[in-house]
Design an enzyme around this catalytic site. Structure first.
Site, PDB file in Angstrom:
ATOM      1  N   GLY A  75       0.319  -1.333   0.329  1.00 28.75           N
ATOM      2  CA  GLY A  75      -0.039  -0.111  -0.296  1.00 28.75           C
ATOM      3  C   GLY A  75       0.882   0.947   0.191  1.00 28.75           C
ATOM      4  CG  ASN A 158      -3.661   4.923   9.545  1.00 27.19           C
ATOM      5  OD1 ASN A 158      -4.263   5.933   8.974  1.00 27.19           O
ATOM      6  ND2 ASN A 158      -2.778   5.048  10.028  1.00 27.19           N
ATOM      7  CD  GLN A 186      -6.232   0.437   8.171  1.00 32.99           C
ATOM      8  OE1 GLN A 186      -6.667  -0.425   8.893  1.00 32.99           O
ATOM      9  NE2 GLN A 186      -5.194  -0.176   8.937  1.00 32.99           N
ATOM     10  CB  SER A 206      -2.384  -2.976   1.613  1.00 36.59           C
ATOM     11  OG  SER A 206      -1.145  -3.624   2.131  1.00 36.59           O
ATOM     12  CG  HIS A 208      -1.075  -6.718   5.483  1.00 38.55           C
ATOM     13  ND1 HIS A 208      -1.041  -5.639   6.454  1.00 38.55           N
ATOM     14  CD2 HIS A 208      -0.412  -5.362   4.396  1.00 38.55           C
ATOM     15  CE1 HIS A 208      -0.139  -4.511   6.500  1.00 38.55           C
ATOM     16  NE2 HIS A 208       0.340  -4.422   5.794  1.00 38.55           N
ATOM     17  CB  THR A 244       9.681  -9.870 -12.459  1.00 39.37           C
ATOM     18  OG1 THR A 244      10.946 -10.322 -13.487  1.00 39.37           O
ATOM     19  CG2 THR A 244       9.647 -11.820 -12.629  1.00 39.37           C
ATOM     20  CB  CYS A 332       4.933   2.662  11.628  1.00 42.42           C
ATOM     21  SG  CYS A 332       3.127   3.861  10.235  1.00 42.42           S
TER      22      CYS A 332
HETATM   23  N1  PLP Z   1      -2.393   3.627   4.403  1.00 40.48           N
HETATM   24  C1  PLP Z   1      -2.840   3.012   5.438  1.00 40.48           C
HETATM   25  C2  PLP Z   1      -3.929   4.020   5.653  1.00 40.48           C
HETATM   26  C3  PLP Z   1      -2.618   2.490   6.086  1.00 40.48           C
HETATM   27  O1  PLP Z   1      -2.914   1.791   7.190  1.00 40.48           O
HETATM   28  C4  PLP Z   1      -1.368   1.394   6.181  1.00 40.48           C
HETATM   29  C5  PLP Z   1      -0.701   0.446   6.355  1.00 40.48           C
HETATM   30  O2  PLP Z   1      -0.921   0.459   7.615  1.00 40.48           O
HETATM   31  C6  PLP Z   1      -1.004   1.926   4.560  1.00 40.48           C
HETATM   32  C7  PLP Z   1      -0.795   2.924   3.937  1.00 40.48           C
HETATM   33  C8  PLP Z   1       0.482   1.250   3.791  1.00 40.48           C
HETATM   34  O3  PLP Z   1       0.488  -0.153   3.590  1.00 40.48           O
HETATM   35  P1  PLP Z   1       1.538  -0.902   3.456  1.00 40.48           P
HETATM   36  O4  PLP Z   1       1.339  -1.914   4.707  1.00 40.48           O
HETATM   37  O5  PLP Z   1       0.779  -2.641   2.796  1.00 40.48           O
HETATM   38  O6  PLP Z   1       2.721  -0.542   2.825  1.00 40.48           O
END
Ligand code: PLP
Length: 387
Positions: A75, A158, A186, A206, A208, A244, A332
């Site tokens: 993401g 998030n 999110q 994203s 995951h 790739t 993070c």
């Molecule tokens: N954007 C938002 C709102 C997110 O919550 C996150 C991940 O927590 C990301 C972007 C980043 O995604 P990724 O973990 O796939 O780099």
């Protein structure tokens, strides 16, 4: 120290476990179908066919053309690609220099906008958010100038789960001829994400976050959006993301997105009920507690609290010792003693902001999990306050 009998995972906004159905769908693409999707031979064609089926599945969910989907490595990469891609294209054509965004974006957007400002000379305007973390579309309209080249407002936050009025902001951008990007990382699997209904030109996802694999994301780029690739290399992803392609990852993302969409309504109703029980229970049993974020315009699985006189990190550690996995904010941003920048932008004072707790529900949670949190949490907070 005793080990908890059962661990409860309440951090689904940090990441989710991969759905076994997704694992199964990905299984052939590690060894049996391993070709490079760009190769002309049969091995390559088998991989390319799988990749294009995945692209079609994603396009069906998002209501767009398959060619408008660019698979990425995360993401974060999709957000970077969106901002740099549009900004550099504008720089090449001399269209303008001004970007509009918000102070509550994930760092993948926020720091990318900062970098475009600090290293590349773009101008960035941050429109404010209200006390619930919501942007007023009128403020976006007022911030747009003749030299504005991009507006970027996330679909859902998030940290607090507040949902933004994306369709309305998109309508304004469309009227003014300004490309509009939304970070929907999110929101994917949780809200309807038809790109036409939302009026977005670019949108990041994203895998995951919706029970797909880590290390694969996508960027929707509406046809005719001025765009320059961030990376240079081969012709993969129509030159918009050379390298790739992770075919197994793309298959996993597409399968996870399809399942999330098929199950979205039922799962939203179930999670909303659990979340509301959690919110009511916590606010009723913990003195000096507040819900942060919007009371209604919030993701169904999000509960974010502020507690006065408690440190969020200490709270998260104490909960972990009891077998409950939670977060004090964005994963993070962990370890920072200050109130998060999102809460600060919402006007939550430090006294309350540092005592924050994010609980995000998911597939594996049930009523017993909520009951366990309500049993444990008030005592932990009382103990931390008295220390
Ligand atoms: N954007 C938002 C709102 C997110 O919550 C996150 C991940 O927590 C990301 C972007 C980043 O995604 P990724 O973990 O796939 O780099």
């Amino acid at each position: 120290m005793s080990t908890p009998e059962r661990r409860i995972y309440l951090d689904h906004s940090a990441t989710t476990p991969v759905d076994p159905r997704v694992v199964e769908a990905m299984a052939p693409y590690w060894s049996a179908v391993f070709g490079n999707s760009e190769s002309a031979h049969a091995f390559g064609q088998a991989a390319a066919n799988a990749l294009e089926r995945a692209r079609q599945t994603v396009a069906d969910v998002l209501g767009c053309r398959p060619a408008e989907i660019v698979f990425t490595g995360s993401g974060t990469e999709a957000d970077n690609l969106a901002l740099h891609g549009v900004a550099w294209a504008a720089r090449c054509s001399g269209r303008g220099n001004h970007i509009v965004t918000t102070p509550v974006e994930h760092h993948a957007v926020g720091r990318t906008a900062d970098q475009l400002r600090d290293l590349f000379g773009f101008e960035v305007t941050h429109v404010p958010v209200d006390g619930c973390g919501r942007v007023d579309p009128d403020d976006v309209a007022a911030a747009i100038r003749p030299d504005t080249i991009l507006v970027s407002v996330m679909t859902a936050n998030n940290e607090v789960g507040t949902v933004q009025p994306v369709a309305e902001i998109g309508r304004i951008c469309r009227e003014r001829g300004v490309p509009f990007h939304s970070d929907a990382v999110q929101a994917a699997g949780r809200l309807p994400l038809n790109v036409k209904d939302l009026n977005v030109d670019l949108m990041a996802l994203s895998a995951h976050k919706f029970y797909g694999p880590k290390g694969v994301g996508l960027l929707y780029v509406r046809r005719d959006t001025p765009f320059v690739s961030l990376l240079t290399g081969g012709d993969h992803e129509r030159g918009r993301r050379p390298g790739t392609v992770n075919v197994a990852g793309a298959v996993g993302l597409a399968t996870a997105l399809r399942l999330a969409e098929e199950e979205r309504e039922a799962e939203t109703t179930r999670l909303q009920r659990l979340r509301d029980r959690l919110i009511e229970g916590v606010l009723a049993s913990v003195p000096e507690s507040r819900l942060t974020g919007h009371p209604n315009e919030r993701l169904a699985h999000y509960a974010r609290f502020a507690f006065r006189g408690v440190e969020g990190d200490a709270l998260v550690l104490s909960l972990d010792l009891e077998g409950i996995a939670a977060s004090s904010g964005a994963a993070c941003a962990e370890g920072q003693p200050e109130s998060s920048f999102v809460l600060a932008a919402m006007g939550v004072c430090r006294d309350w902001g540092i005592g924050s707790l994010r609980l995000t529900l998911g597939h594996g949670n049930d009523e017993a999990d909520v009951a366990r949190v309500l049993e444990i949490l008030p005592g932990i907070i009382e103990r931390l306050r008295s220390e």
